[in-house]
Design a protein around this motif. Structure first.
Motif, PDB file in Angstrom:
ATOM      1  N   MET A 139     120.973 136.981 -44.603  1.00 21.26           N
ATOM      2  CA  MET A 139     119.936 137.403 -45.536  1.00 21.26           C
ATOM      3  C   MET A 139     119.110 136.188 -45.953  1.00 21.26           C
ATOM      4  O   MET A 139     119.519 135.058 -45.710  1.00 21.26           O
ATOM      5  N   VAL A 140     117.978 136.433 -46.607  1.00 23.18           N
ATOM      6  CA  VAL A 140     117.182 135.350 -47.192  1.00 23.18           C
ATOM      7  C   VAL A 140     118.014 134.703 -48.300  1.00 23.18           C
ATOM      8  O   VAL A 140     118.365 135.370 -49.275  1.00 23.18           O
ATOM      9  N   ASN A 170     114.923 142.528 -45.238  1.00 23.09           N
ATOM     10  CA  ASN A 170     115.369 141.214 -45.685  1.00 23.09           C
ATOM     11  C   ASN A 170     115.628 140.315 -44.483  1.00 23.09           C
ATOM     12  O   ASN A 170     115.207 139.151 -44.457  1.00 23.09           O
ATOM     13  N   ALA A 171     116.325 140.848 -43.472  1.00 23.64           N
ATOM     14  CA  ALA A 171     116.573 140.073 -42.255  1.00 23.64           C
ATOM     15  C   ALA A 171     115.262 139.708 -41.569  1.00 23.64           C
ATOM     16  O   ALA A 171     115.078 138.581 -41.084  1.00 23.64           O
ATOM     17  N   ALA A 172     114.323 140.660 -41.536  1.00 26.56           N
ATOM     18  CA  ALA A 172     113.018 140.387 -40.921  1.00 26.56           C
ATOM     19  C   ALA A 172     112.275 139.302 -41.684  1.00 26.56           C
ATOM     20  O   ALA A 172     111.590 138.455 -41.082  1.00 26.56           O
ATOM     21  N   ARG A 173     112.407 139.301 -43.018  1.00 25.34           N
ATOM     22  CA  ARG A 173     111.748 138.277 -43.829  1.00 25.34           C
ATOM     23  C   ARG A 173     112.323 136.893 -43.547  1.00 25.34           C
ATOM     24  O   ARG A 173     111.588 135.895 -43.491  1.00 25.34           O
ATOM     25  N   LEU A 174     113.640 136.806 -43.368  1.00 33.23           N
ATOM     26  CA  LEU A 174     114.255 135.523 -43.031  1.00 33.23           C
ATOM     27  C   LEU A 174     113.758 135.034 -41.674  1.00 33.23           C
ATOM     28  O   LEU A 174     113.418 133.854 -41.510  1.00 33.23           O
ATOM     29  N   ALA A 175     113.706 135.929 -40.694  1.00 33.48           N
ATOM     30  CA  ALA A 175     113.195 135.544 -39.372  1.00 33.48           C
ATOM     31  C   ALA A 175     111.768 135.028 -39.476  1.00 33.48           C
ATOM     32  O   ALA A 175     111.402 134.030 -38.839  1.00 33.48           O
ATOM     33  N   ARG A 181     108.087 128.084 -39.949  1.00 32.82           N
ATOM     34  CA  ARG A 181     108.348 126.643 -40.001  1.00 32.82           C
ATOM     35  C   ARG A 181     108.476 126.027 -38.611  1.00 32.82           C
ATOM     36  O   ARG A 181     108.763 124.833 -38.478  1.00 32.82           O
ATOM     37  N   GLY A 182     108.304 126.842 -37.587  1.00 29.00           N
ATOM     38  CA  GLY A 182     108.317 126.318 -36.227  1.00 29.00           C
ATOM     39  C   GLY A 182     109.594 126.573 -35.458  1.00 29.00           C
ATOM     40  O   GLY A 182     109.716 126.145 -34.297  1.00 29.00           O
ATOM     41  N   ALA A 183     110.570 127.252 -36.069  1.00 34.88           N
ATOM     42  CA  ALA A 183     111.804 127.552 -35.356  1.00 34.88           C
ATOM     43  C   ALA A 183     111.541 128.560 -34.248  1.00 34.88           C
ATOM     44  O   ALA A 183     110.647 129.413 -34.355  1.00 34.88           O
ATOM     45  N   LEU A 184     112.318 128.465 -33.176  1.00 39.49           N
ATOM     46  CA  LEU A 184     112.248 129.432 -32.081  1.00 39.49           C
ATOM     47  C   LEU A 184     113.290 130.504 -32.363  1.00 39.49           C
ATOM     48  O   LEU A 184     114.459 130.369 -32.012  1.00 39.49           O
ATOM     49  N   VAL A 185     112.861 131.564 -33.038  1.00 39.56           N
ATOM     50  CA  VAL A 185     113.776 132.582 -33.541  1.00 39.56           C
ATOM     51  C   VAL A 185     113.854 133.764 -32.581  1.00 39.56           C
ATOM     52  O   VAL A 185     112.826 134.330 -32.191  1.00 39.56           O
ATOM     53  N   GLU A 186     115.072 134.112 -32.235  1.00 39.55           N
ATOM     54  CA  GLU A 186     115.335 135.330 -31.472  1.00 39.55           C
ATOM     55  C   GLU A 186     116.119 136.253 -32.399  1.00 39.55           C
ATOM     56  O   GLU A 186     117.255 135.959 -32.763  1.00 39.55           O
ATOM     57  N   GLN A 187     115.514 137.348 -32.806  1.00 33.52           N
ATOM     58  CA  GLN A 187     116.178 138.288 -33.705  1.00 33.52           C
ATOM     59  C   GLN A 187     116.483 139.581 -32.963  1.00 33.52           C
ATOM     60  O   GLN A 187     115.622 140.169 -32.328  1.00 33.52           O
ATOM     61  N   ARG A 188     117.743 140.001 -33.064  1.00 33.41           N
ATOM     62  CA  ARG A 188     118.166 141.240 -32.425  1.00 33.41           C
ATOM     63  C   ARG A 188     118.875 142.116 -33.457  1.00 33.41           C
ATOM     64  O   ARG A 188     119.662 141.621 -34.257  1.00 33.41           O
TER      65      ARG A 188
END
Length: 217
Positions: A139-140, A170-175, A181-188
């Protein structure tokens, strides 16, 4: 603690377990348990998803009705954000000391639930502490974190479609926070609840193998 602790190493302030690498070049993992877990909980998971990697597994220093956690919460899903920040800095400092003591590269965090949330807090507050992260049911952790950058930091977020604790938004907001900030985020989002499944383990193992890099100290 393992017998590989270096002489004159800095003080290590968290109760923890350390397993040295048996495979040259394996990326070290930082294993962060969920509420009620301890420093042994995620060791089997670490061995499964990164065979031969060094494993560093601290115990959270906050107690909630006798259950270890990494930071205080005010209610289910409601965090004491001042404590989150304090504990994230303490854990990041411990990681730095452990890297010196054990001769480690920056680790990839693998956190579940409360452990995933403290890992996310470190990404937002102390990005230099981690080389990447696998966030399982995160979560955030801080609603309005200070400015920072995570250029190219690989992050895997695995959420549960039927999770009663972590709302999808909430999970989408964290992603989105990490991506901005430049992270390479893979959310599943997996067909799962809050608990871990075999699909989580497979996805985490594949991600670790994909981002692996030499683990030189």
């Amino acid at each position: 603690m393992a017998s590989t602790l270096k002489r004159d190493a800095p003080a290590l302030t968290f109760t923890h377990r350390f397993e040295p690498a048996t495979l040259v070049g394996a990326t070290p993992l930082l294993l962060l348990h969920g509420t009620g877990g301890d420093e042994t909980d995620l060791l089997p998971l670490g061995r499964m998803i990164a065979p031969g990697a060094a494993l560093l597994s601290p115990r959270g220093q906050v107690s909630e009705a006798g259950m270890p956690r990494f930071f205080r919460r005010l209610a289910e899903g409601v965090f004491d954000e001042q404590d989150v920040a304090r504990r994230a800095h303490e854990l990041a400092d411990f990681i730095g000391a452990a890297r010196t003591a054990y001769g480690l590269a920056a680790p990839v965090a693998v956190g579940f639930s409360n452990g995933a949330n403290i890992a996310a807090a470190m990404l937002l507050l102390r990005p230099e502490a981690l080389a990447g992260a696998v966030l399982l049911r995160a979560m955030v952790p801080i609603a309005a974190p200070p400015a920072g950058t995570l250029p190219g930091t690989p992050v895997l977020m695995l959420s549960g479609a039927m999770d009663p604790i972590v709302p999808p938004e909430n999970a989408a907001r964290l992603a989105a926070l990490l991506t901005a900030r430049g992270a390479l985020v893979e959310q599943r989002t997996l067909p799962a609840s809050h608990g871990l499944t075999a699909t989580d383990l497979t996805a985490a193992r594949d991600f670790i193998a994909r981002i692996g890099r030499p683990g030189a100290a």
